[in-house]
Design a protein around this motif. Structure first.
Motif, PDB file in Angstrom:
ATOM      1  N   LEU A 162      10.512   0.591  -1.761  1.00 35.33           N
ATOM      2  CA  LEU A 162       9.360  -0.385  -1.124  1.00 35.33           C
ATOM      3  C   LEU A 162       9.994  -1.494  -1.992  1.00 35.33           C
ATOM      4  O   LEU A 162      10.219  -2.574  -0.542  1.00 35.33           O
ATOM      5  CB  LEU A 162       7.987  -0.137  -1.149  1.00 35.33           C
ATOM      6  N   ARG A 172       1.073  -1.192   0.060  1.00 29.57           N
ATOM      7  CA  ARG A 172      -0.105  -0.574  -0.244  1.00 29.57           C
ATOM      8  C   ARG A 172       0.467   1.306   0.009  1.00 29.57           C
ATOM      9  O   ARG A 172       0.380   2.018  -0.781  1.00 29.57           O
ATOM     10  CB  ARG A 172      -1.512   0.375   1.107  1.00 29.57           C
ATOM     11  N   GLY A 173       2.207   0.832   0.560  1.00 30.62           N
ATOM     12  CA  GLY A 173       2.941   2.582   0.708  1.00 30.62           C
ATOM     13  C   GLY A 173       3.570   2.709  -0.768  1.00 30.62           C
ATOM     14  O   GLY A 173       3.814   4.053  -1.155  1.00 30.62           O
ATOM     15  N   LYS A 174       2.815   2.151  -1.645  1.00 33.48           N
ATOM     16  CA  LYS A 174       3.250   2.691  -3.211  1.00 33.48           C
ATOM     17  C   LYS A 174       2.194   3.852  -3.785  1.00 33.48           C
ATOM     18  O   LYS A 174       2.469   4.265  -4.187  1.00 33.48           O
ATOM     19  CB  LYS A 174       3.063   1.597  -4.061  1.00 33.48           C
ATOM     20  N   ARG A 175       1.214   3.594  -2.681  1.00 35.32           N
ATOM     21  CA  ARG A 175       0.111   4.980  -2.942  1.00 35.32           C
ATOM     22  C   ARG A 175      -0.272   5.711  -2.168  1.00 35.32           C
ATOM     23  O   ARG A 175      -0.623   6.723  -2.640  1.00 35.32           O
ATOM     24  CB  ARG A 175      -0.896   3.657  -3.181  1.00 35.32           C
ATOM     25  N   GLN A 176       1.412   5.854  -1.437  1.00 35.93           N
ATOM     26  CA  GLN A 176       0.421   7.273  -0.279  1.00 35.93           C
ATOM     27  C   GLN A 176       2.096   7.639   0.249  1.00 35.93           C
ATOM     28  O   GLN A 176       2.952   7.248  -0.759  1.00 35.93           O
ATOM     29  CB  GLN A 176       0.652   5.645   1.257  1.00 35.93           C
ATOM     30  N   ALA A 177       1.990   9.362   0.725  1.00 37.75           N
ATOM     31  CA  ALA A 177       2.607  10.166   0.348  1.00 37.75           C
ATOM     32  C   ALA A 177       3.191   9.271   1.909  1.00 37.75           C
ATOM     33  O   ALA A 177       2.665   8.887   2.589  1.00 37.75           O
ATOM     34  CB  ALA A 177       1.823  11.873   0.485  1.00 37.75           C
ATOM     35  N   GLY A 178       4.429   9.539   1.907  1.00 38.68           N
ATOM     36  CA  GLY A 178       5.535   9.326   3.304  1.00 38.68           C
ATOM     37  C   GLY A 178       6.488   9.127   2.650  1.00 38.68           C
ATOM     38  O   GLY A 178       6.955   8.529   1.944  1.00 38.68           O
ATOM     39  N   ASP A 185       7.886  13.785  -3.040  1.00 38.91           N
ATOM     40  CA  ASP A 185       7.230  13.046  -2.704  1.00 38.91           C
ATOM     41  C   ASP A 185       5.656  13.238  -2.289  1.00 38.91           C
ATOM     42  O   ASP A 185       4.632  12.539  -2.514  1.00 38.91           O
ATOM     43  CB  ASP A 185       7.485  12.467  -1.209  1.00 38.91           C
TER      44      ASP A 185
END
Lengths: 562, 199
Positions: free
Chosen positions: B153, A393-399, B129
């Motif tokens: 990631l 899910r991190g691929k779709r999130q800012a941060g 980002d």
């Protein structure tokens, strides 16, 4: 004439393995011919690899895939762990019509797609076998559920199917091992949806993964890894290697040939019988042949049709067993799309352990007692399940940074996914033919696929989307996304038809015993025989039809009919 | 014609009218060799050697990718991306088209997008980002940063440290528990392949 074998089985996948088992156990001397390489049970080199042990961490060399696996890479089960279980598309080309989008997923190897299949096992009902007669699409099936029920029993007991009894007319219960469990969210959704729509039932997927060992066959229960397509040395899911091949081998009457592609069947117009097969060694390109008293075609729906078309002769110029002219026509694949995805709040304190190798199913609830579908007369069902998202899910999130890393350490929100399988109406325009202007590396003409979904499937996709959304929302979900656009033909990997079964030799290729109307010692018992597509996975039905046809063929041999 | 009956399921030497020898496992051996060569390339060679070899990145790009990896997933109580070979994975993956259609030059883009004083690089990366992930549906023309971040990631959470120390990894769960209490701080399973697929 003196035959080398009693029977030749072309193909070693889900139905080829069953044909070999049933025919050898009945006392016949059988040759099974497989076009792909040998794979021994347990010889699954990447089964236990971790992502960090592979050069591309399980994602694969995309540059190489673009060159060699341009179609197969689109299969969800195709990964760096499983790539050896799928064909090289560059070496195995096929042709499509100008307006056709068709992804043909193939596994040419001993065991065929039994190594990579989705393992979902559903009986078909009389809503399915009666569908063509009811609305006039296609031609009537010459069998009904009662003809097949005892063969479903036999197959389920042998392969091992886990599932829950529900008493549903549209999805008959079977000889089940104990079911796998619904997770906490699925169990809640089941109750909430059933409270509003009693006819819409979430039940655990009926899957050919053992929940109880079959020690006599050396098969252990499922370890809940959910990496089945790598191959399972536990033998916990049904494959040719884990199940039917050992049984056939044990008889001492089975010969297996690999790396030999059957190019044609030989036909004797004087006796009106096939006499055997001709094949090409895929490595040396040397040609060979073998003879037998009867032939079972189990090459996979499209490849079995290709063999018949390519077996045209002076006596049968339109292709073998094609006096009707319908050989190759009325092919089908379920229209398949993600109908609904929702976030499901209220279960934040809950999680699961282990990787269950099946999802849920919501059997059809339209066009049963009355024709209540909007713009369509067949069925659609849903498969899917509830899951907690992970690090991707991190691929779709800012941060970025330590806070981001900490956030991704835990599981994400619960989501519920509903993917629809829409019944595909049989149409003459959806068809296979040979493109004789082009040949593959073995000198065989390319198979050409013409295929499109029609108004019926699109109407059902719209209704599937609407009903998925209303169910997910009524059960407390926050709807995120859903589609009414089907994937390309072949996406469901349920391609079938082309040599349909029927009452009338003028309009069908096979009779009710999966036996060619034109040729008494020729049986086609893979997906090619299907006259309609239902809206649930077909492999269990192929297996039951194969076992039934083998029993009939052996009887006809003994009675001297063949 | 002679043939040997196969007692163990293996396709044995058979001489029909064909004279071909069956070579079981040939594909497999080749594949292992190919895999081993690539593995050595990725794990066995230092970055500078890779930069001068088949992995296409300038020394400046290598340094930038390492720094960016460290900023996205820093070392905390577990190793960060810079310590776990993620930069090497990112360059290899870009070279082989992972997350990208063909090899558009993501590294040159990154250099240009982050050009400036090294001391303020973290701020520029954070801004880049944020801009790449606006609220609402994904932009029609996504920022190349989304792909680079996805590779970082993937590289990290499929590394041994990322998959089995930062997260948990269990190849053979052996059972399925459909409802367990979830506590704050519980680590997710990197081996939950369905979650990885459907994110």
């Amino acid at each position: 004439m003196a035959h080398e074998f009693d029977a030749i089985v072309v193909g070693s996948g889900i139905t080829g393995g069953w044909a070999a088992k049933e025919l050898t156990e009945a006392g016949l001397k059988v040759l099974m011919i497989e076009r792909g390489r040998d794979i021994q049970h347990g010889d699954y080199p990447r089964e236990t690899r971790a992502p960090w042990e592979l050069p591309f961490r399980g994602e694969g060399d995309q540059a190489a895939y673009a060159r060699d696996h341009a179609v197969q890479r689109l299969n969800r089960h195709f990964t760096e762990f499983t790539e050896d279980h799928f064909v090289n598309d560059r070496e195995n080309p096929y042709a499509t019509g100008d307006d056709t989008r068709f992804t043909w997923f193939r596994s040419y190897q001993l065991g065929g797609r039994s190594l990579t299949w989705g393992r979902q096992c559903y009986r078909w009902s009389d809503y399915d076998f009666g569908a063509n007669a009811r609305d006039g699409h296609g031609t009537d099936w010459p069998i009904r559920y009662a003809d097949l029920a005892p063969w479903y029993d036999k197959v389920e007991r042998f392969i091992g199917v886990s599932g829950a009894h529900e008493g549903l007319a549209q999805l008959p219960d079977g000889q089940f091992q104990p079911p796998m469990a619904l997770n906490v969210v699925e169990a809640a959704m089941r109750e909430r949806i059933r409270a509003k729509w009693p006819e819409r039932v979430i039940t655990i997927g009926r899957t050919a993964n053992l929940t109880e060992a079959k020690p006599d066959e050396g098969r252990a229960p499922c370890q809940n890894r959910s990496i089945c397509a790598r191959g399972c040395s536990f033998g916990a899911y049904f494959s040719t290697q884990s199940s039917t091949l050992p049984a056939a081998t044990k008889t001492g009457r089975l010969t297996v040939l690999t790396d030999k592609v059957v190019e044609a069947l030989d036909y004797d117009p004087a006796t009106r019988r096939v006499t055997g097969v001709r094949f090409v060694d895929t490595k040396s390109k040397a040609r060979g042949s073998a003879t037998a008293r009867l032939v079972f075609l189990n090459a996979g729906a499209f490849n079995s049709v290709q063999v018949l078309l390519n077996s045209a002769s002076t006596a049968m110029p339109q292709g073998l067993a094609n006096s009707s002219g319908v050989l190759g026509t009325h092919i089908m694949d379920h229209a398949n799309t993600l109908s609904g995805l929702a976030e499901v709040p209220g279960f934040e304190g809950h999680t699961t352990f282990g990787n269950r190798p099946t999802g849920i199913i919501i059997p059809r609830f339209r066009n049963m007692e009355r024709l209540d579908g909007r713009g369509h007369t067949r069925g659609f069902s849903f498969q899917g399940g509830a899951l907690q998202s992970g690090w991707t899910r991190g691929k779709r999130q800012a941060g970025i940074g330590a806070d981001f890393k900490r956030e991704l350490r835990g599981v994400g929100a619960w989501r519920m996914v509903l993917v629809t399988f829409v019944e595909c109406v049989p149409r003459a325009s959806n068809r296979l033919s040979l493109d004789r202007s082009r040949t593959d590396a073995n000198g065989l003409p390319l198979l050409k696929i013409d295929f499109a979904f029609g108004a019926e499937e699109h109407a059902a996709l719209r209704e599937a989307h609407e009903t998925a959304k209303e169910m997910l929302e009524a059960a407390g979900g926050r709807f995120l996304f859903g589609s009414t656009e089907p994937g390309a033909g072949g996406t469901a990997i349920h391609e079938m038809g082309g040599a349909r079964m029927g009452h009338d030799p003028a309009t069908s290729v096979l009779n009710k015993w999966s036996q060619a109307h034109d040729i008494a010692n020729l049986f086609v018992t893979d997906g090619a025989q299907m006259a309609s597509s239902a809206c649930q996975n077909p492999s269990l039905t192929y297996m039951a039809l194969t076992a039934r046809a083998a029993h009939a063929a052996v009887g006809m041999l003994r009675d001297g009919v063949i | 014609m002679t043939n040997q009956i196969s007692m163990d399921g293996r396709a044995m030497a058979a001489s029909f009218t064909s004279d071909a020898a069956n070579v079981p496992g040939g594909l497999h051996r080749r594949d292992v060799l190919r895999g081993a060569a690539l593995l050595a390339l990725v794990l066995g060679a230092p970055g500078t050697a890779l930069a001068e070899g088949s992995l296409r990145a300038t020394p400046q790009q290598w340094a930038l990718v390492r720094r960016v990896c460290d900023l996205v997933i820093p070392a905390t109580d577990t190793p960060g991306a810079a310590d776990t070979g993620v930069a090497e994975f990112v360059v290899l993956a870009l070279d082989h088209g992972l997350e990208a259609d063909g090899r558009s030059d993501h590294l040159a883009w990154l250099e240009s997008a982050l050009a400036g004083d090294a001391r303020t690089l973290p701020d520029r990366l954070a801004a880049l980002d944020q801009a790449a992930f606006p609220p609402g549906p994904p932009p029609a023309v996504p920022s190349p940063w989304r792909r680079l971040k996805a590779l970082i990631l993937t590289g990290y959470y499929t590394s041994e440290a990322g998959a089995s120390r930062e997260l948990q990894y269990e190849l053979v769960p052996g059972r399925f528990d459909p409802d367990l209490p979830l506590h704050a701080g519980d680590r997710a399973w990197s081996s939950d392949w369905t979650a990885v697929d459907f994110g």
